[in-house]
Every structure is written in C-alpha cells, then in structure tokens.
Design a protein around this motif. Sequence first.
Motif, PDB file in Angstrom:
ATOM      1  N   ARG A  26       3.378  10.350  -7.211  1.00 57.81           N
ATOM      2  CA  ARG A  26       4.292  10.962  -8.173  1.00 57.81           C
ATOM      3  C   ARG A  26       3.642  11.185  -9.533  1.00 57.81           C
ATOM      4  O   ARG A  26       4.156  11.938 -10.351  1.00 57.81           O
ATOM      5  CB  ARG A  26       5.527  10.079  -8.345  1.00 57.81           C
ATOM      6  CG  ARG A  26       6.429  10.087  -7.147  1.00 57.81           C
ATOM      7  CD  ARG A  26       7.726   9.350  -7.443  1.00 57.81           C
ATOM      8  NE  ARG A  26       8.299   8.900  -6.194  1.00 57.81           N
ATOM      9  CZ  ARG A  26       8.377   7.639  -5.801  1.00 57.81           C
ATOM     10  NH1 ARG A  26       7.966   6.675  -6.583  1.00 57.81           N
ATOM     11  NH2 ARG A  26       8.905   7.334  -4.639  1.00 57.81           N
ATOM     12  N   ARG A  27       2.528  10.517  -9.797  1.00 61.94           N
ATOM     13  CA  ARG A  27       1.940  10.548 -11.129  1.00 61.94           C
ATOM     14  C   ARG A  27       0.559  11.209 -11.195  1.00 61.94           C
ATOM     15  O   ARG A  27       0.135  11.622 -12.259  1.00 61.94           O
ATOM     16  CB  ARG A  27       1.845   9.125 -11.669  1.00 61.94           C
ATOM     17  CG  ARG A  27       3.209   8.578 -12.037  1.00 61.94           C
ATOM     18  CD  ARG A  27       3.214   7.067 -12.156  1.00 61.94           C
ATOM     19  NE  ARG A  27       4.526   6.573 -12.541  1.00 61.94           N
ATOM     20  CZ  ARG A  27       5.554   6.458 -11.726  1.00 61.94           C
ATOM     21  NH1 ARG A  27       5.444   6.826 -10.464  1.00 61.94           N
ATOM     22  NH2 ARG A  27       6.714   5.985 -12.145  1.00 61.94           N
ATOM     23  N   VAL A  28      -0.139  11.270 -10.063  1.00 64.53           N
ATOM     24  CA  VAL A  28      -1.519  11.744 -10.054  1.00 64.53           C
ATOM     25  C   VAL A  28      -1.663  12.815  -8.971  1.00 64.53           C
ATOM     26  O   VAL A  28      -1.106  12.684  -7.878  1.00 64.53           O
ATOM     27  CB  VAL A  28      -2.494  10.571  -9.778  1.00 64.53           C
ATOM     28  CG1 VAL A  28      -3.927  11.032  -9.798  1.00 64.53           C
ATOM     29  CG2 VAL A  28      -2.276   9.441 -10.771  1.00 64.53           C
ATOM     30  N   GLY A  52       0.817  -1.214   0.000  1.00 63.04           N
ATOM     31  CA  GLY A  52       0.000   0.000   0.000  1.00 63.04           C
ATOM     32  C   GLY A  52       0.850   1.263   0.000  1.00 63.04           C
ATOM     33  O   GLY A  52       0.569   2.215  -0.725  1.00 63.04           O
ATOM     34  N   VAL A  53       1.906   1.273   0.800  1.00 64.29           N
ATOM     35  CA  VAL A  53       2.788   2.445   0.861  1.00 64.29           C
ATOM     36  C   VAL A  53       3.509   2.649  -0.470  1.00 64.29           C
ATOM     37  O   VAL A  53       3.576   3.766  -0.987  1.00 64.29           O
ATOM     38  CB  VAL A  53       3.801   2.298   2.020  1.00 64.29           C
ATOM     39  CG1 VAL A  53       4.921   3.319   1.917  1.00 64.29           C
ATOM     40  CG2 VAL A  53       3.088   2.427   3.356  1.00 64.29           C
ATOM     41  N   LEU A  54       4.046   1.576  -1.033  1.00 63.40           N
ATOM     42  CA  LEU A  54       4.764   1.695  -2.305  1.00 63.40           C
ATOM     43  C   LEU A  54       3.833   2.133  -3.430  1.00 63.40           C
ATOM     44  O   LEU A  54       4.189   2.995  -4.244  1.00 63.40           O
ATOM     45  CB  LEU A  54       5.457   0.378  -2.654  1.00 63.40           C
ATOM     46  CG  LEU A  54       6.587  -0.040  -1.712  1.00 63.40           C
ATOM     47  CD1 LEU A  54       7.117  -1.422  -2.091  1.00 63.40           C
ATOM     48  CD2 LEU A  54       7.700   0.986  -1.682  1.00 63.40           C
ATOM     49  N   LEU A  55       2.642   1.550  -3.472  1.00 60.08           N
ATOM     50  CA  LEU A  55       1.669   1.943  -4.484  1.00 60.08           C
ATOM     51  C   LEU A  55       1.233   3.397  -4.283  1.00 60.08           C
ATOM     52  O   LEU A  55       1.097   4.157  -5.247  1.00 60.08           O
ATOM     53  CB  LEU A  55       0.455   1.011  -4.459  1.00 60.08           C
ATOM     54  CG  LEU A  55      -0.620   1.262  -5.507  1.00 60.08           C
ATOM     55  CD1 LEU A  55      -0.054   1.136  -6.917  1.00 60.08           C
ATOM     56  CD2 LEU A  55      -1.777   0.300  -5.305  1.00 60.08           C
TER      57      LEU A  55
END
Length: 114
Positions: free
Chosen positions: A85-87, A76-79
């Motif tokens: 960074r993208r949204v 969950g943290v990595l996702l």
Amino acid sequence: MSISSPAPQPTATKPAETISRATFWRIFSSTFITIFLAELGDKTQVTTLLMSAQSQAPLVVFIGAGTALVTTSLIGVLLGQWLARRVSPATLDTAAGAMLLGISVWLLWDVAHL
C-alpha cells in the motif's frame, strides 16, 4: 393455467478483492511450491526433526512447529500488504534485490576471511 418464468434473482456483486477460482489456485500453487521447496531441508525442518526425536512427543512438536510457521507466514503476509500500500512494486523488487545482494556479499566476505 399459465406457466410463468421465475422472477429474476438479484445478482450479488462481488467485492473488488474477490478473485476467480483459477487465479486462486494459480497463486496458491505457486506459493505452496515456492515455500515448500525453500523450507525443504531448512534448519527449521532439521530442528523440528531433532525436537521430535528428543521429546518423544511428535504430535506436540508438530502442533508447535506448525503454529510457529503459520505465525511467521501471517507476519510476512501482513507486512507485505502494508508495504504494497505504501511502496511501488518496482521499488520493492529493487529493495529485495539489493538486500539479497548485500547478504551474498557479506557471506562471501565472511567465507573469504575464515
């Protein structure tokens, strides 16, 4: 003899990612309380309780369940970092709200058609 002041020590610069102690504890506390309350009485806790009772090996069940929960939290943290960074945060809030609304409608539809 003259007493001289010690030479100034070089100051270590903190990386941008370093957070203050107060900010750390605020984030840690809110995360802990939120996850603790969300998981309390959850199917995972009930499953762990039953596995511990059945296996007669509570320490092994605790280690297995703890490792599984840490692993899912890591995912969950990595996702979350990848998405951040993208949204934009506003888009993430809207998407999360839409998903929860969709799940709610789906569950209500399922209950209504029992």
